[in-house]
Design a protein around this motif. Structure first.
Motif, mmCIF file in Angstrom:
data_model
loop_
_atom_site.group_PDB
_atom_site.id
_atom_site.type_symbol
_atom_site.label_atom_id
_atom_site.label_comp_id
_atom_site.label_asym_id
_atom_site.label_seq_id
_atom_site.Cartn_x
_atom_site.Cartn_y
_atom_site.Cartn_z
ATOM 1 N N ARG A 3 0.927 -1.168 0.045
ATOM 2 C CA ARG A 3 0.086 -0.217 0.237
ATOM 3 C C ARG A 3 0.965 1.345 -0.013
ATOM 4 N N GLU A 4 0.672 2.052 -0.814
ATOM 5 C CA GLU A 4 1.200 3.435 -0.842
ATOM 6 C C GLU A 4 0.418 4.379 -1.359
ATOM 7 N N THR A 50 0.378 -8.992 1.284
ATOM 8 C CA THR A 50 0.318 -7.696 1.883
ATOM 9 C C THR A 50 0.711 -7.703 3.156
ATOM 10 N N LYS A 91 -6.445 1.638 -4.775
ATOM 11 C CA LYS A 91 -6.782 0.903 -3.684
ATOM 12 C C LYS A 91 -8.273 0.043 -3.547
ATOM 13 N N GLU A 118 -7.620 -6.834 2.629
ATOM 14 C CA GLU A 118 -6.154 -7.389 2.881
ATOM 15 C C GLU A 118 -6.038 -8.491 3.790
ATOM 16 N N ASP A 134 -3.070 6.183 -1.746
ATOM 17 C CA ASP A 134 -4.401 5.567 -2.483
ATOM 18 C C ASP A 134 -4.219 4.617 -3.504
ATOM 19 N N HIS A 135 -2.867 3.938 -3.400
ATOM 20 C CA HIS A 135 -2.643 2.642 -4.560
ATOM 21 C C HIS A 135 -1.997 1.801 -3.750
ATOM 22 N N TYR A 136 -2.001 0.619 -4.570
ATOM 23 C CA TYR A 136 -1.117 -0.293 -4.325
ATOM 24 C C TYR A 136 -0.204 -0.810 -5.310
#
Length: 403
Positions: free
Chosen positions: A154-155, A185, A238, A245, A157-159
């Motif tokens: 996770r970064e 994850t 995300k 997750e 609002d994104h993966y």
């Protein structure tokens, strides 16, 4: 019959048998030719020509249970229809009932958001696109799925996704637009079954590279468009995370139960077709002054084949009934048993049929080599024999834990 067919299934089977006679069997040679000449990176025209005909006759998405999109059949009701489709490599996709799309559609139906269903499930149900499922990896023993090393980080609002996958069915198909990707994850979670997650990855996302097709016994595209795919710093929103997750194994169990039984249903149909070919062949060939069908060894093999098919069918119908009545989780032993029994049965019968055809049986002229590739592959796909046998043994031993 121990498991009689309902009037609805009887009628669907009648229509399906008719379609197979009129459109599938007459086009098999063309299908294999197109697969060989065009290769795994292309769409086979014969498939696209037949799909609208199948849909027009109401033979579409028959696999989907309890859904407004399919026939609404139970696993037990679907079994004899899936068996018919399994008689030909051409058939399943023509009826929009082929792996891995069936499993992926079921995942999207259960766990996808409203947006996921509109963007991906709707065109999959219409047969307009295809999908792939990225789980197995070349660097680890993926028979133990907790070994999977691909990362989903996770970064904001994104993966961000990184990993190398193989035997990712369908990835070379130009119509393949969406991938369900399994990776870690939470690699440090003490519960190894909560380290994994599943996430949706559009195939046109930057960093997704389909490296190569993987042949199955030299066949590219038939029976499987197996592929190797590399994911390098692939960024997806995300919202693409399925269910949450750490719930990848939970999704996998829901997905693989129906997938395993569908494979077994189709293999029973393939075994029936193979036995038919064997019987016709041995009745038409003369060796040492009499038909091969009169040789005792041939008769023994035909008898054993019939017994094995009937045993496998009953075991598979029993698993389907259990799935319908007590659920996939409770029916784990029944599913595991068919996943061992049916591919091994099919391999043996196809091997006998190859022997009965002589040298020609090892060529591609009779469809037996393609059939064997399918059956042998399924002793590994969706879990190898050894994993399922160990599971069955644990279930059995647990009965005597207090003895």
């Amino acid at each position: 019959m121990l498991y009689p067919m309902s009037p609805k299934v009887v009628e669907l089977k009648r229509k399906l048998d008719s379609f197979m006679d009129r459109h599938i069997y007459p086009n098999e040679d063309r299908f294999y030719r197109e697969a060989e000449e065009l290769g795994p990176w292309k769409v086979y025209p014969v498939v696209e020509e037949l799909k609208p005909r199948a849909r027009a006759e109401g033979l579409w998405n028959l696999f989907l249970p309890d859904s407004g999109h399919g026939a609404g059949l139970t696993n037990l009701e679907y079994a004899p229809l899936c068996e018919v489709m399994g008689r030909s490599h051409l058939a399943p996709e023509v009826f929009n009932c082929s792996a891995p799309d069936t499993g992926n559609m079921e995942v999207l139906e259960r766990y996808g958001t409203k947006e996921d269903k509109e963007r991906w499930l709707k065109p999959l149900l219409a047969g307009e696109i295809r999908s792939c499922f990225a789980m197995t990896e070349p660097a680890v023993a993926s028979s133990d799925a907790t070994n999977i090393e691909s990362s989903i980080v996770r970064e904001g609002d994104h993966y961000v996704i990184n990993g190398r996958k193989w035997y990712t069915t369908n990835a070379t198909d130009p119509r393949c637009k969406i991938c369900i990707f399994m990776g870690k994850t939470d690699p440090d979670n003490a519960d190894r079954h909560k380290q994994q997650s599943m996430i949706l990855v559009p195939m046109d996302t930057a960093g997704v590279e389909v490296k190569r097709p993987l042949p199955v016994f030299g066949f590219y595209g038939v029976p499987d468009r197996a592929s190797e795919v590399v994911f390098t710093d692939v960024r997806v929103p995300k919202e693409n995370m399925l269910l949450g997750e750490g719930r990848g194994f939970e999704i996998a169990q829901g997905r693989l139960g129906p997938g395993r039984i569908h494979h077994c249903m189709r293999l029973i149909g393939l075994s029936e077709r193979t036995l038919e070919k064997m019987c016709r062949r041995v009745r038409s060939r003369i060796a040492f002054g009499k038909p091969v069908s009169e040789q005792t060894v041939t008769q023994e093999r035909i008898a054993e084949a019939r017994i094995m098919i009937e045993q496998a069918r009953l075991l598979t119908l029993n698993a389907a009934y259990a799935m319908d009545t007590v659920g996939n989780k409770v029916a784990k032993a029944e599913i595991a048993m068919i996943k061992v029994a049916v591919p091994n049965m099919a391999c043996q019968i196809i091997d006998w049929a190859i022997q009965a055809h002589g040298g020609g049986g090892t060529s591609n002229d009779f469809g037996l080599t393609q059939a064997y590739a399918t059956a042998r592959l399924l002793r590994l796909a969706d879990g190898p024999d050894e994993v399922h046998r160990n599971q069955i043994a644990r279930f059995e031993l647990k009965k005597y834990s207090n003895a």
